[in-house]
Design an enzyme around this catalytic site. Structure first.
Site, PDB file in Angstrom:
ATOM      1  N   ALA A 184      42.267  41.341  49.813  1.00  0.00           N
ATOM      2  CA  ALA A 184      41.362  42.479  49.639  1.00  0.00           C
ATOM      3  C   ALA A 184      40.570  42.629  50.925  1.00  0.00           C
ATOM      4  O   ALA A 184      39.970  41.650  51.401  1.00  0.00           O
ATOM      5  CB  ALA A 184      40.427  42.263  48.458  1.00  0.00           C
ATOM      6  N   GLU A 185      40.570  43.830  51.511  1.00  0.00           N
ATOM      7  CA  GLU A 185      40.034  43.958  52.868  1.00  0.00           C
ATOM      8  C   GLU A 185      38.539  43.694  52.988  1.00  0.00           C
ATOM      9  O   GLU A 185      38.031  43.470  54.089  1.00  0.00           O
ATOM     10  CB  GLU A 185      40.370  45.329  53.472  1.00  0.00           C
ATOM     11  CG  GLU A 185      39.730  46.508  52.800  1.00  0.00           C
ATOM     12  CD  GLU A 185      40.696  47.215  51.865  1.00  0.00           C
ATOM     13  OE1 GLU A 185      40.551  48.427  51.704  1.00  0.00           O
ATOM     14  OE2 GLU A 185      41.581  46.537  51.296  1.00  0.00           O
ATOM     15  N   ASN A 186      37.828  43.708  51.864  1.00  0.00           N
ATOM     16  CA  ASN A 186      36.403  43.382  51.953  1.00  0.00           C
ATOM     17  C   ASN A 186      36.167  41.894  52.203  1.00  0.00           C
ATOM     18  O   ASN A 186      35.054  41.491  52.511  1.00  0.00           O
ATOM     19  CB  ASN A 186      35.663  43.836  50.696  1.00  0.00           C
ATOM     20  CG  ASN A 186      36.224  43.219  49.437  1.00  0.00           C
ATOM     21  OD1 ASN A 186      37.431  43.197  49.228  1.00  0.00           O
ATOM     22  ND2 ASN A 186      35.363  42.719  48.578  1.00  0.00           N
TER      23      ASN A 186
ATOM     24  N   SER B 262      38.573  39.586  57.840  1.00  0.00           N
ATOM     25  CA  SER B 262      39.586  40.185  56.988  1.00  0.00           C
ATOM     26  C   SER B 262      40.334  41.294  57.729  1.00  0.00           C
ATOM     27  O   SER B 262      41.561  41.410  57.653  1.00  0.00           O
ATOM     28  CB  SER B 262      38.937  40.740  55.714  1.00  0.00           C
ATOM     29  OG  SER B 262      39.911  41.260  54.843  1.00  0.00           O
TER      30      SER B 262
END
Length: 218
Positions: free
Chosen positions: A45-47, A87
């Site tokens: 998840a890019e967060n 990330s």
């Protein structure tokens, strides 16, 4: 099985053991619920979550763990929570095997529009632009039409997320591959005809000579 879970299940079958996969906001997050047994996939998840799981049930929620869409999620054993800058370093470094994104529009050139509708207020593109530019495989998981209007077009009319970036489109009607010669219908969902799929698609479809039928048990 409803359309969204049908799409998510077919996409999940495309993943390979050892893949690092990013799941976009909305429908793509359902893919985590359908990963086949015996396949180990690391969901990114890019967060800043490496090893994300499915959405958390209300009784099993950690308010500190959520995905890029703000939904509370579970984590897999060995998961890590990292800074969002790190990330994005993973994304831009080419370490994502596949990104699975929703779409407002896709066209016959593989152009993707998935972040804004002109005239509507939005908060921004998020990580989609980085993902489509860097992931090894870009899969659009989306319903085939919106209010009866085709979403697979000859040319996108909304602002693009990326040009020529889409590899595969998976809808409740089938699986379409983007090729240099246009869109190739490789699989068709059980219960639909080629004519029905084409009628719901603005762009012209080429039909694979070995067209396969997708059928899942409920």
């Amino acid at each position: 099985m409803d359309n969204k879970n049908f799409i998510a299940k077919r996409v999940a079958m495309m993943l390979h053991d050892g893949d690092v996969v990013n799941l976009g906001i909305g429908l793509p997050t359902l893919v985590a619920n359908h990963i086949p047994e015996g396949i180990s996939v690391t969901v990114h998840a890019e967060n800043g979550v490496i090893g994300a799981g499915s959405h958390a049930e209300e009784h099993n929620t950690d308010v500190n763990i959520f995905d890029a869409g703000g939904m509370y999620i579970t984590t897999a054993p060995g998961a890590s929570v990292i800074h969002s800058a790190d990330s994005f370093g993973i994304i831009r470094g080419g370490h994502i095997n596949a990104t699975i994104l929703g779409a407002l529009q896709v066209d016959e050139k593989g152009n993707l529009a998935n972040w804004t509708v002109p005239g509507k207020k939005v908060t921004g593109m998020g990580g989609a632009m980085d993902l489509v530019a860097s992931a090894k495989l870009v899969i659009c998981a989306m319903e085939h039409t919106a209010k009866g209007n085709p979403k697979i077009l000859k040319r996108c009319t909304f602002p693009l997320t990326g040009a020529g970036v889409v590899d595969l489109i998976v809808t409740e009607m089938g699986v379409i591959r983007v090729t240099d010669d246009g869109l190739l219908l490789e699989e068709i969902a059980d219960g639909y005809t080629v004519e029905q799929v084409q009628a719901a698609t603005e762009a012209e479809l080429k039909i694979a000579p070995d067209l396969k039928v997708i059928k899942f048990e409920d």
